[in-house]
Scaffold this motif. Structure first.
Motif, mmCIF file in Angstrom:
data_model
loop_
_atom_site.group_PDB
_atom_site.id
_atom_site.type_symbol
_atom_site.label_atom_id
_atom_site.label_comp_id
_atom_site.label_asym_id
_atom_site.label_seq_id
_atom_site.Cartn_x
_atom_site.Cartn_y
_atom_site.Cartn_z
ATOM 1 N N THR A 1 0.836 -1.116 0.106
ATOM 2 C CA THR A 1 -0.192 -0.033 0.096
ATOM 3 C C THR A 1 1.049 1.207 0.132
ATOM 4 O OG1 THR A 1 -2.369 -1.158 1.249
ATOM 5 C CG2 THR A 1 -1.197 0.847 1.413
ATOM 6 N N SER A 2 0.080 2.610 -0.998
ATOM 7 C CA SER A 2 1.364 3.256 -0.626
ATOM 8 C C SER A 2 0.661 4.395 0.083
ATOM 9 C CB SER A 2 1.186 4.122 -2.101
ATOM 10 O OG SER A 2 -0.573 5.013 -1.946
ATOM 11 N N VAL A 3 1.974 5.349 0.151
ATOM 12 C CA VAL A 3 2.189 5.863 1.491
ATOM 13 C C VAL A 3 0.160 7.204 1.784
ATOM 14 C CG1 VAL A 3 3.246 7.905 3.267
ATOM 15 C CG2 VAL A 3 4.331 5.713 1.870
ATOM 16 N N ARG A 4 0.868 7.388 0.545
ATOM 17 C CA ARG A 4 -0.699 7.937 0.291
ATOM 18 C C ARG A 4 -1.468 7.683 -0.082
ATOM 19 N NH1 ARG A 4 1.918 10.805 -6.053
ATOM 20 N NH2 ARG A 4 4.086 11.615 -4.741
ATOM 21 N N LEU A 5 -1.901 6.397 -1.057
ATOM 22 C CA LEU A 5 -3.422 5.468 -0.135
ATOM 23 C C LEU A 5 -3.555 5.583 1.028
ATOM 24 C CD1 LEU A 5 -5.611 4.292 -1.746
ATOM 25 C CD2 LEU A 5 -4.639 2.434 -1.282
ATOM 26 N N ALA A 6 -3.045 5.500 2.108
ATOM 27 C CA ALA A 6 -2.733 4.878 3.310
ATOM 28 C C ALA A 6 -3.186 6.035 3.806
ATOM 29 C CB ALA A 6 -1.412 4.680 4.036
ATOM 30 N N GLN A 7 -2.483 8.172 3.874
ATOM 31 C CA GLN A 7 -3.140 8.612 3.920
ATOM 32 C C GLN A 7 -4.485 8.943 3.895
ATOM 33 O OE1 GLN A 7 -1.375 12.587 2.987
ATOM 34 N NE2 GLN A 7 -1.019 13.352 4.983
ATOM 35 N N ARG A 8 -4.898 9.128 2.509
ATOM 36 C CA ARG A 8 -5.892 9.431 1.816
ATOM 37 C C ARG A 8 -6.968 8.193 2.945
ATOM 38 N NH1 ARG A 8 -3.647 8.842 -3.776
ATOM 39 N NH2 ARG A 8 -2.850 10.461 -4.341
ATOM 40 N N ALA A 9 -6.469 6.650 2.957
ATOM 41 C CA ALA A 9 -7.919 5.717 3.940
ATOM 42 C C ALA A 9 -8.315 6.736 4.910
ATOM 43 C CB ALA A 9 -6.922 4.505 3.260
ATOM 44 N N ILE A 11 -8.223 10.202 6.212
ATOM 45 C CA ILE A 11 -8.529 10.981 6.047
ATOM 46 C C ILE A 11 -10.261 10.401 6.133
ATOM 47 C CG2 ILE A 11 -9.728 12.810 4.851
ATOM 48 C CD1 ILE A 11 -6.740 13.114 3.395
ATOM 49 N N VAL A 12 -10.398 9.696 4.476
ATOM 50 C CA VAL A 12 -11.573 8.735 4.855
ATOM 51 C C VAL A 12 -12.869 7.975 6.392
ATOM 52 C CG1 VAL A 12 -13.170 6.762 3.588
ATOM 53 C CG2 VAL A 12 -12.034 8.447 2.977
ATOM 54 N N ARG A 41 -13.436 13.213 -3.168
ATOM 55 C CA ARG A 41 -13.664 12.041 -4.164
ATOM 56 C C ARG A 41 -14.020 11.207 -3.938
ATOM 57 N NH1 ARG A 41 -8.472 12.260 -7.631
ATOM 58 N NH2 ARG A 41 -9.278 10.458 -8.374
ATOM 59 N N TYR A 42 -14.136 10.510 -2.467
ATOM 60 C CA TYR A 42 -14.418 9.619 -2.099
ATOM 61 C C TYR A 42 -15.754 9.680 -2.681
ATOM 62 C CZ TYR A 42 -15.448 5.197 0.751
ATOM 63 O OH TYR A 42 -16.312 4.640 1.612
ATOM 64 N N VAL A 43 -16.494 10.438 -1.586
ATOM 65 C CA VAL A 43 -18.277 10.876 -1.765
ATOM 66 C C VAL A 43 -18.640 10.252 -3.025
ATOM 67 C CG1 VAL A 43 -19.635 12.221 -1.711
ATOM 68 C CG2 VAL A 43 -18.641 12.544 0.138
ATOM 69 N N GLN A 44 -17.838 11.398 -3.685
ATOM 70 C CA GLN A 44 -17.812 10.576 -5.414
ATOM 71 C C GLN A 44 -18.073 9.259 -5.844
ATOM 72 O OE1 GLN A 44 -15.745 13.802 -7.810
ATOM 73 N NE2 GLN A 44 -17.075 15.566 -7.305
ATOM 74 N N SER A 45 -16.808 8.628 -6.268
ATOM 75 C CA SER A 45 -16.417 7.590 -6.173
ATOM 76 C C SER A 45 -16.082 6.349 -5.311
ATOM 77 C CB SER A 45 -15.339 7.712 -7.742
ATOM 78 O OG SER A 45 -15.493 9.066 -8.484
ATOM 79 N N GLY A 49 -12.123 6.625 -6.287
ATOM 80 C CA GLY A 49 -11.687 7.868 -6.264
ATOM 81 C C GLY A 49 -10.467 8.516 -5.283
ATOM 82 N N ILE A 50 -9.939 7.906 -4.437
ATOM 83 C CA ILE A 50 -8.687 7.724 -3.654
ATOM 84 C C ILE A 50 -7.884 6.915 -3.952
ATOM 85 C CG2 ILE A 50 -10.063 8.988 -1.764
ATOM 86 C CD1 ILE A 50 -9.379 6.308 -0.328
ATOM 87 N N GLU A 51 -7.433 5.373 -4.786
ATOM 88 C CA GLU A 51 -6.861 5.056 -5.443
ATOM 89 C C GLU A 51 -5.886 5.934 -6.015
ATOM 90 O OE1 GLU A 51 -8.253 0.982 -4.545
ATOM 91 O OE2 GLU A 51 -8.859 1.425 -7.007
ATOM 92 N N ARG A 52 -6.674 6.616 -7.267
ATOM 93 C CA ARG A 52 -6.022 7.158 -8.045
ATOM 94 C C ARG A 52 -5.040 8.382 -7.433
ATOM 95 N NH1 ARG A 52 -10.717 5.973 -10.850
ATOM 96 N NH2 ARG A 52 -11.104 8.338 -10.760
#
Length: 77
Positions: A1-9, A11-12, A41-45, A49-52
């Motif tokens: 898991t990328s650091v960016r994706l972990a941070q986005r998760a 947040i959610v 982005r999470y709400v929309q997709s 939405g947070i993977e890309r």
């Protein structure tokens, strides 16, 4: 898991716990705008939405080639 994706998760997940953007931003040491962007982005997709990553830079411009040729051949610079 990328650091960016972990941070986005994070947040959610924090948002799902009812924590406000400013508090999430402070806790994760990021900007409120970034928190709001990824929540939206999470709400929309959902997960997609947070993977890309978001596209960077200015959006591509459409060029009307015929108009460009007309402008460059009919007037002096």
């Amino acid at each position: 898991t990328s650091v960016r994706l972990a941070q986005r998760a994070r947040i959610v997940l924090l948002a799902a716990d009812g924590i406000q953007n400013k508090d999430i931003a402070e806790q994760l040491d990021i900007g409120r705008v970034q928190v709001a962007r990824w929540r939206e982005r999470y709400v929309q997709s959902r997960l997609a939405g947070i993977e890309r990553d978001l596209p960077r830079g200015a959006p591509p411009m459409k060029v009307d080639a015929a108009r460009l040729v007309e402008l460059t051949t009919r007037s002096t610079p």
